[in-house]
Design a protein around this motif. Structure first.
Motif, PDB file in Angstrom:
ATOM      1  N   PRO A 251     -22.659  17.241 -15.045  1.00 13.66           N
ATOM      2  CA  PRO A 251     -23.633  18.243 -14.573  1.00 13.66           C
ATOM      3  C   PRO A 251     -23.344  18.705 -13.151  1.00 13.66           C
ATOM      4  O   PRO A 251     -23.544  19.884 -12.822  1.00 13.66           O
ATOM      5  CB  PRO A 251     -24.974  17.494 -14.657  1.00 13.66           C
ATOM      6  CG  PRO A 251     -24.747  16.388 -15.628  1.00 13.66           C
ATOM      7  CD  PRO A 251     -23.327  15.985 -15.428  1.00 13.66           C
ATOM      8  N   ALA A 252     -22.889  17.784 -12.293  1.00  8.19           N
ATOM      9  CA  ALA A 252     -22.571  18.161 -10.916  1.00  8.19           C
ATOM     10  C   ALA A 252     -21.442  19.177 -10.880  1.00  8.19           C
ATOM     11  O   ALA A 252     -21.480  20.153 -10.099  1.00  8.19           O
ATOM     12  CB  ALA A 252     -22.197  16.920 -10.114  1.00  8.19           C
ATOM     13  N   TYR A 253     -20.427  18.987 -11.739  1.00  4.39           N
ATOM     14  CA  TYR A 253     -19.337  19.952 -11.774  1.00  4.39           C
ATOM     15  C   TYR A 253     -19.816  21.283 -12.335  1.00  4.39           C
ATOM     16  O   TYR A 253     -19.405  22.350 -11.849  1.00  4.39           O
ATOM     17  CB  TYR A 253     -18.169  19.432 -12.606  1.00  4.39           C
ATOM     18  CG  TYR A 253     -17.105  20.485 -12.776  1.00  4.39           C
ATOM     19  CD1 TYR A 253     -16.277  20.842 -11.712  1.00  4.39           C
ATOM     20  CD2 TYR A 253     -16.971  21.187 -13.970  1.00  4.39           C
ATOM     21  CE1 TYR A 253     -15.334  21.841 -11.832  1.00  4.39           C
ATOM     22  CE2 TYR A 253     -16.029  22.185 -14.107  1.00  4.39           C
ATOM     23  CZ  TYR A 253     -15.216  22.513 -13.033  1.00  4.39           C
ATOM     24  OH  TYR A 253     -14.276  23.511 -13.155  1.00  4.39           O
ATOM     25  N   ALA A 254     -20.679  21.251 -13.342  1.00  4.28           N
ATOM     26  CA  ALA A 254     -21.196  22.493 -13.921  1.00  4.28           C
ATOM     27  C   ALA A 254     -21.941  23.306 -12.857  1.00  4.28           C
ATOM     28  O   ALA A 254     -21.825  24.544 -12.802  1.00  4.28           O
ATOM     29  CB  ALA A 254     -22.116  22.187 -15.092  1.00  4.28           C
ATOM     30  N   GLN A 255     -22.695  22.626 -11.986  1.00  9.62           N
ATOM     31  CA  GLN A 255     -23.395  23.321 -10.905  1.00  9.62           C
ATOM     32  C   GLN A 255     -22.417  23.911  -9.906  1.00  9.62           C
ATOM     33  O   GLN A 255     -22.607  25.033  -9.403  1.00  9.62           O
ATOM     34  CB  GLN A 255     -24.348  22.357 -10.209  1.00  9.62           C
ATOM     35  CG  GLN A 255     -25.524  21.911 -11.089  1.00  9.62           C
ATOM     36  CD  GLN A 255     -26.433  20.933 -10.371  1.00  9.62           C
ATOM     37  OE1 GLN A 255     -26.171  20.524  -9.230  1.00  9.62           O
ATOM     38  NE2 GLN A 255     -27.513  20.538 -11.036  1.00  9.62           N
ATOM     39  N   LEU A 256     -21.352  23.149  -9.606  1.00 13.53           N
ATOM     40  CA  LEU A 256     -20.339  23.643  -8.680  1.00 13.53           C
ATOM     41  C   LEU A 256     -19.633  24.871  -9.244  1.00 13.53           C
ATOM     42  O   LEU A 256     -19.368  25.850  -8.519  1.00 13.53           O
ATOM     43  CB  LEU A 256     -19.316  22.540  -8.390  1.00 13.53           C
ATOM     44  CG  LEU A 256     -18.222  22.890  -7.371  1.00 13.53           C
ATOM     45  CD1 LEU A 256     -18.824  23.066  -5.979  1.00 13.53           C
ATOM     46  CD2 LEU A 256     -17.160  21.792  -7.340  1.00 13.53           C
ATOM     47  N   GLU A 257     -19.338  24.839 -10.540  1.00 13.56           N
ATOM     48  CA  GLU A 257     -18.678  25.970 -11.173  1.00 13.56           C
ATOM     49  C   GLU A 257     -19.570  27.208 -11.138  1.00 13.56           C
ATOM     50  O   GLU A 257     -19.089  28.328 -10.906  1.00 13.56           O
ATOM     51  CB  GLU A 257     -18.326  25.610 -12.617  1.00 13.56           C
ATOM     52  CG  GLU A 257     -17.369  26.574 -13.287  1.00 13.56           C
ATOM     53  CD  GLU A 257     -16.959  26.096 -14.660  1.00 13.56           C
ATOM     54  OE1 GLU A 257     -15.834  26.402 -15.070  1.00 13.56           O
ATOM     55  OE2 GLU A 257     -17.774  25.420 -15.320  1.00 13.56           O
ATOM     56  N   GLN A 258     -20.864  27.018 -11.330  1.00 13.66           N
ATOM     57  CA  GLN A 258     -21.801  28.140 -11.250  1.00 13.66           C
ATOM     58  C   GLN A 258     -21.853  28.680  -9.829  1.00 13.66           C
ATOM     59  O   GLN A 258     -21.904  29.905  -9.615  1.00 13.66           O
ATOM     60  CB  GLN A 258     -23.188  27.695 -11.698  1.00 13.66           C
ATOM     61  CG  GLN A 258     -24.227  28.820 -11.677  1.00 13.66           C
ATOM     62  CD  GLN A 258     -25.585  28.367 -12.175  1.00 13.66           C
ATOM     63  OE1 GLN A 258     -25.776  27.183 -12.457  1.00 13.66           O
ATOM     64  NE2 GLN A 258     -26.515  29.273 -12.272  1.00 13.66           N
ATOM     65  N   SER A 259     -21.817  27.779  -8.851  1.00 10.04           N
ATOM     66  CA  SER A 259     -21.818  28.203  -7.451  1.00 10.04           C
ATOM     67  C   SER A 259     -20.568  28.995  -7.123  1.00 10.04           C
ATOM     68  O   SER A 259     -20.608  29.972  -6.344  1.00 10.04           O
ATOM     69  CB  SER A 259     -21.929  26.977  -6.542  1.00 10.04           C
ATOM     70  OG  SER A 259     -21.919  27.348  -5.188  1.00 10.04           O
ATOM     71  N   ARG A 261     -18.882  30.922  -9.218  1.00 13.01           N
ATOM     72  CA  ARG A 261     -19.043  32.272  -9.789  1.00 13.01           C
ATOM     73  C   ARG A 261     -19.960  33.138  -8.939  1.00 13.01           C
ATOM     74  O   ARG A 261     -19.837  34.364  -8.933  1.00 13.01           O
ATOM     75  CB  ARG A 261     -19.590  32.163 -11.210  1.00 13.01           C
ATOM     76  CG  ARG A 261     -18.580  31.600 -12.222  1.00 13.01           C
ATOM     77  CD  ARG A 261     -19.043  31.833 -13.647  1.00 13.01           C
ATOM     78  NE  ARG A 261     -20.261  31.095 -13.946  1.00 13.01           N
ATOM     79  CZ  ARG A 261     -20.304  29.899 -14.493  1.00 13.01           C
ATOM     80  NH1 ARG A 261     -19.167  29.270 -14.788  1.00 13.01           N
ATOM     81  NH2 ARG A 261     -21.461  29.292 -14.737  1.00 13.01           N
ATOM     82  N   GLN A 262     -20.854  32.483  -8.206  1.00  7.70           N
ATOM     83  CA  GLN A 262     -21.775  33.223  -7.342  1.00  7.70           C
ATOM     84  C   GLN A 262     -21.247  33.378  -5.915  1.00  7.70           C
ATOM     85  O   GLN A 262     -21.932  33.929  -5.068  1.00  7.70           O
ATOM     86  CB  GLN A 262     -23.126  32.499  -7.316  1.00  7.70           C
ATOM     87  CG  GLN A 262     -23.826  32.460  -8.675  1.00  7.70           C
ATOM     88  CD  GLN A 262     -25.062  31.580  -8.681  1.00  7.70           C
ATOM     89  OE1 GLN A 262     -25.310  30.834  -7.729  1.00  7.70           O
ATOM     90  NE2 GLN A 262     -25.852  31.660  -9.746  1.00  7.70           N
ATOM     91  N   GLY A 263     -20.032  32.868  -5.675  1.00  7.39           N
ATOM     92  CA  GLY A 263     -19.416  33.012  -4.364  1.00  7.39           C
ATOM     93  C   GLY A 263     -19.810  31.951  -3.364  1.00  7.39           C
ATOM     94  O   GLY A 263     -19.526  32.088  -2.164  1.00  7.39           O
ATOM     95  N   GLY A 264     -20.435  30.869  -3.817  1.00  9.57           N
ATOM     96  CA  GLY A 264     -20.906  29.843  -2.902  1.00  9.57           C
ATOM     97  C   GLY A 264     -19.835  28.862  -2.470  1.00  9.57           C
ATOM     98  O   GLY A 264     -19.940  28.257  -1.400  1.00  9.57           O
ATOM     99  N   VAL A 265     -18.809  28.651  -3.297  1.00  8.22           N
ATOM    100  CA  VAL A 265     -17.710  27.752  -2.965  1.00  8.22           C
ATOM    101  C   VAL A 265     -16.393  28.437  -3.299  1.00  8.22           C
ATOM    102  O   VAL A 265     -16.363  29.417  -4.056  1.00  8.22           O
ATOM    103  CB  VAL A 265     -17.809  26.407  -3.737  1.00  8.22           C
ATOM    104  CG1 VAL A 265     -19.056  25.638  -3.333  1.00  8.22           C
ATOM    105  CG2 VAL A 265     -17.797  26.648  -5.237  1.00  8.22           C
ATOM    106  N   THR A 266     -15.304  27.904  -2.751  1.00  8.41           N
ATOM    107  CA  THR A 266     -14.003  28.517  -2.976  1.00  8.41           C
ATOM    108  C   THR A 266     -13.386  28.037  -4.288  1.00  8.41           C
ATOM    109  O   THR A 266     -13.805  27.018  -4.857  1.00  8.41           O
ATOM    110  CB  THR A 266     -13.048  28.174  -1.825  1.00  8.41           C
ATOM    111  OG1 THR A 266     -12.794  26.760  -1.838  1.00  8.41           O
ATOM    112  CG2 THR A 266     -13.643  28.583  -0.486  1.00  8.41           C
TER     113      THR A 266
END
Length: 319
Positions: A251-259, A261-266
């Motif tokens: 779940p933590a990775y799924a949240q990171l992947e969503q972030s 797509r939204q431009g929150g992480v590289t």
């Protein structure tokens, strides 16, 4: 004594008509693989079944870990393309990528060896072409093959009667037991000892030398089963712990992947996280493989007398 012996024989007869031990895997291909053991002499059949099942599990485990190794190598290659040459990130990624590529080669070799071992142990029951056709689906399936079982805290000593060594000793003892009252009492005590539960014991030591008396054979067999149960218990615990860790990371990775797509992480941060997740998935595959092998060894030790029942499959049904 007669009523006790009759109950023992009745229980053994009922077990003989139960579903075969490997049905706990719910694997149609494994069923076909083990059908090749039907022509083996009865005294060798269980050993061959266990060997074929272990070969098959190792083949499936190598396939799953090969898929993960390829994904990890691909992920690290993509990350390498994003970093500047000569940078600290480049120096970090380069050895990881080299190790991942080496792992791909390693698991390709392990899968080839497992396939060859499976064919060798089953020969000459099938041609190489027949084996290729039979195993083609599992050579591209990364899912683990795991038995559906309830981990026993202890097992009745009666299961030892399914072992060839104990059965042979009991036959000798039963024959001698008719000669005198003392021998009849010895037989009664032996049969009663069979009903004493066996618990897991990683430190159980075999009796020194070759067993001579039936009691020695029984003691050696009990120690063997106790050790196998201890190994099964330890591998089951390790697999559950790894599954719990993986279930937290996903779940933590799924949240990171969503972030991402939204431009929150590289992209690089996302790839690094995915690499870490793949490493844990590989450890899960390794733990599952060890668990399946330990369960096969356990079944071989108790003569295939274990009963399968519904329990969690440690992620076996996940894509």
């Amino acid at each position: 004594m007669r009523s006790f012996l009759a109950s023992v024989l009745l229980a053994a007869a009922g077990a003989a008509h139960a579903a075969p031990w490997w049905s706990a895997f719910h694997d149609a291909t494994l069923n076909l693989v083990l059908a090749t053991a039907d022509e083996a002499p009865p005294a060798q059949r269980l050993h061959l079944q266990a060997q074929l099942a272990a070969d098959y599990v190792q083949l499936r485990a190598a396939t799953g870990r090969l898929v993960t190794a390829r994904m990890l190598a691909d992920t690290l290659q993509r990350e390498q393309q994003l970093v500047d040459a000569g940078s600290e990130d480049a120096r970090r990624v380069a050895p990881l990528l080299q190790e991942a590529l080496s792992r791909v080669q390693r698991f390709e070799q392990l899968r080839t060896e497992a396939l060859a071992a499976l064919a060798a142990h089953a020969a000459p029951h099938r041609t190489s072409e027949e084996w290729a056709a039979l195993l083609e689906p599992v050579l591209v399936d990364p899912r683990p093959t795991l038995p559906d079982f309830e981990l026993p805290r202890q097992v009745s000593g009666l299961v030892l009667r399914r072992r060839a060594d104990v059965a042979g000793a009991e036959t000798e003892l039963a024959r001698d037991g008719r000669s005198s009252g003392a021998e009849q009492l010895r037989l009664a005590r032996y049969l009663q000892a069979l009903a004493t539960p066996i618990t897991a014991d990683a430190d159980a030591l075999p009796l020194p030398g070759l067993p001579q008396d039936p009691e020695d054979v029984l003691g050696r067999a009990r120690s063997d089963v106790a050790r196998r149960l201890a190994i099964l218990t330890a591998t089951e615990r390790a697999a559950r712990e790894q599954l719990a860790l993986l279930q937290k990371l996903q779940p933590a990775y799924a949240q990171l992947e969503q972030s991402f797509r939204q431009g929150g992480v590289t992209a690089q941060e996302t790839l690094q996280a995915f690499s870490g997740l793949l490493v844990e998935e590989d450890r899960m595959a390794a733990a599952n493989g060890q668990l399946a092998l330990a369960w096969i060894a356990w079944q071989a030790g108790i003569g295939g007398a274990g009963e399968a029942s519904t329990s969690e499959l440690l992620g076996a049904g996940s894509p």
